[in-house]
Design an enzyme around this catalytic site. Sequence first.
Site, short mmCIF file in Angstrom:
data_model
loop_
_atom_site.label_atom_id
_atom_site.label_comp_id
_atom_site.label_asym_id
_atom_site.label_seq_id
_atom_site.Cartn_x
_atom_site.Cartn_y
_atom_site.Cartn_z
N HIS A 49 -5.97 10.27 3.94
CA HIS A 49 -5.19 10.29 2.69
C HIS A 49 -4.79 11.71 2.32
CE1 HIS A 49 -7.06 6.33 2.41
NE2 HIS A 49 -6.18 6.00 1.49
N GLU A 86 3.95 -2.27 4.23
CA GLU A 86 4.78 -1.07 4.43
C GLU A 86 5.98 -1.35 5.31
OE1 GLU A 86 1.55 -0.92 3.97
OE2 GLU A 86 1.37 0.60 2.40
#
Lengths: 340, 324
Positions: B129, B60
């Site tokens: 999530h 990321e």
Amino acid sequence: MTDTTIHAGAAAAEGLDRDSRLALYRLVAEIRTFEKRAYDLFLQSLVKGTSHLSLGQEAIAAGVALAMRPDDYTFCTYRGHAHTLARGAPMAAVMAELLGREGGLLAGKGGSMHLTSVEHGVMGSYAIVGAHLPIAAGAAWSAQVRGTGQVAVCFFGDGTTNIGAFHEALNLAAVWKLPVVFVCENNLYMEYTPIGAVTAVPNPAADRASAYGLEPIVVDGNDPEAVWAVARAAIARAREGGGPSLIEAKTYRHGGHSRADPGKYRPDEEVREWMTRDPLTTYRARLAAEGVEESTLSGIDADALAKVDLATAQAKDSPPPPVALVERDVWSDGSATWRN
Amino acid sequence: MAQLSYREAVAAGIAQEMERDPTVYLIGEDVGAAGGVFKATVGLLERFGPDRVRDTPISEQAIIGAAMGAAMTGLRPIAEIMFSDFLATCWDLVANQVAKTRYMTGGQVSIPLVIRTANGGGVRFGAQHSQSLENWAMAVPGLKVVAPSTPADVVGLLAAAVRDPDPVVFYEHKSLYAAKEEVPDGEHVDALGTARVLRQGDDLTIAALAAMVPRALDAADRLAAHGVFAEVIDVRSLIPLDTRTILGSVRKTGRLFTVEENPRVLGWGAEVASLAAEECFDSLDGPIVRITTPHVPLPAADALEDAAVPSVERIVETVVAGMG
Ligand SMILES: Cc1ncc(C[n+]2csc(CCOP(=O)(O)OP(=O)(O)O)c2C)c(N)n1
Ligand SMILES: [Mg+2]
């Protein structure tokens, strides 16, 4: 230093001409003189906040800069005065930035740790360890897809090899074959901790190179010509589409990590031994031994001092930035507006 | 007019901009051959090729860093962070680098970058999530923040985000990906910084964002049956914030309720409420009420997740109690 360390000699043989060698010496001398002045101004409380000097590490910024094309990009760290000056950013504006003046390179918005001069390809100085490695990879990606032949060079310290962004950037650069050259300035310390005490391998950058399919390259970072030679080869390779390189340049800082850090954690003998390898005095002696007249060298020394004196005077003359700048340049329209 | 789902609208918006501007690139994990884990980028690799639609490693920091470096040097990248929760792994790049570099360099650097990310709950993925993290980006000067609630807004706001010269964090809502509506044919470009009044009403203002918007509309329907008429505003853009529209409505109705999926403390509605308190005090006929998820990580089980996130029932009950 390992057996594989590249020293000069090779460089001279490859034909660095007299003018280029003098240009290299001039860069080293200017950076040295600038950094000493920055330190003095810090002690006089004219340089506020913090600053991280490249005293003792000048040969790396100088050697790499000499191997770059004017439109290539550099990315460096909070220890970035040297790299910014080496690309040709105006010295008075760099000094004024350290002093927090309107005439500063960033009009006082960034300070010592964020020197940037897009005009000179200096794409920023980054103060969060590791952040700029992926950013440099991104500039290289853009150069690659735009087909400009530009190369990005990214400087960082030994301590930076232990943060995740280093590994993410190296892997991405290798997978995408990006035109980026990573230059680790291994000054043996991450802040106050010896790098060997916190790193699994002896050469923090070079010993990791193979993990990304790259050659391990170790160079004597106190030898500007050796640095120039490896940088030139790596940059040429990147420009030709050969992908990234990782160079580990061994060096040593003459002072502490930052500000007034006296660096007492370093053994006296280690400091003494490295002072004998001072990049400025050793390069000067080599040039003299190889026939450069003393008058030429002392002329360069005097020029460097005069340039730093002038930059200092100009910086001191510059007023503080107007307070209206607080709410300028958050956005591209120049404003800081976040609501209607 | 074509029926488009919210996820198809993402691909359509990206395609529209990639077609128009050759400097627009898309990078992220699984965005290419796989078409995205939420199938929001299906067809783009086939249409624009592997150079412009690039799969990345699970890195990321490298994704955002590479996108930033490219944005600084002439590209207009769209970078996908698969789940907004993963922004935590590259928050330095987003909050310290992307957001601040223009300011710190005295305006030398522009970063025309869009960070797309799947946000929010409703899909039983649990606390790592499912978060609604618009307020993370909202709290950082230098980031624009958008969270569309409909397919047409996805296309229009995505286009606006790509064309904007500054970094935009574009929050797509996971539970809305399947939502469908008619989207006008042809190029569609919306404006950042604009809220939209979706339903007129005189009694109270409900300001909602993303997946809370359809719930607020349902709640307004039910409230109308009780004789309570709510004005429903889709906030759409948190930075810039369209206070003119939101506070204008509050001045008209005299009451403000926010519906926020984020946990309570310092959700986007807190800023809206404080602005209303400061600037519309004389127009207010009662307290500003924030309807939020409690200040907890989001649980996974359907019964628990549904109990945590504001529901149509909770909105109706809270408004009825508050107006009573
Ligand atoms: C992510 C992060 N962690 C810690 C710091 C604090 N810090 C600033 S410089 C530094 C040492 C970095 O060492 P190295 O990479 O070897 O560079 P050097 O300063 O020696 O040039 C540390 C720990 C920081 N700026 N960023
Ligand atoms: Mg170090």
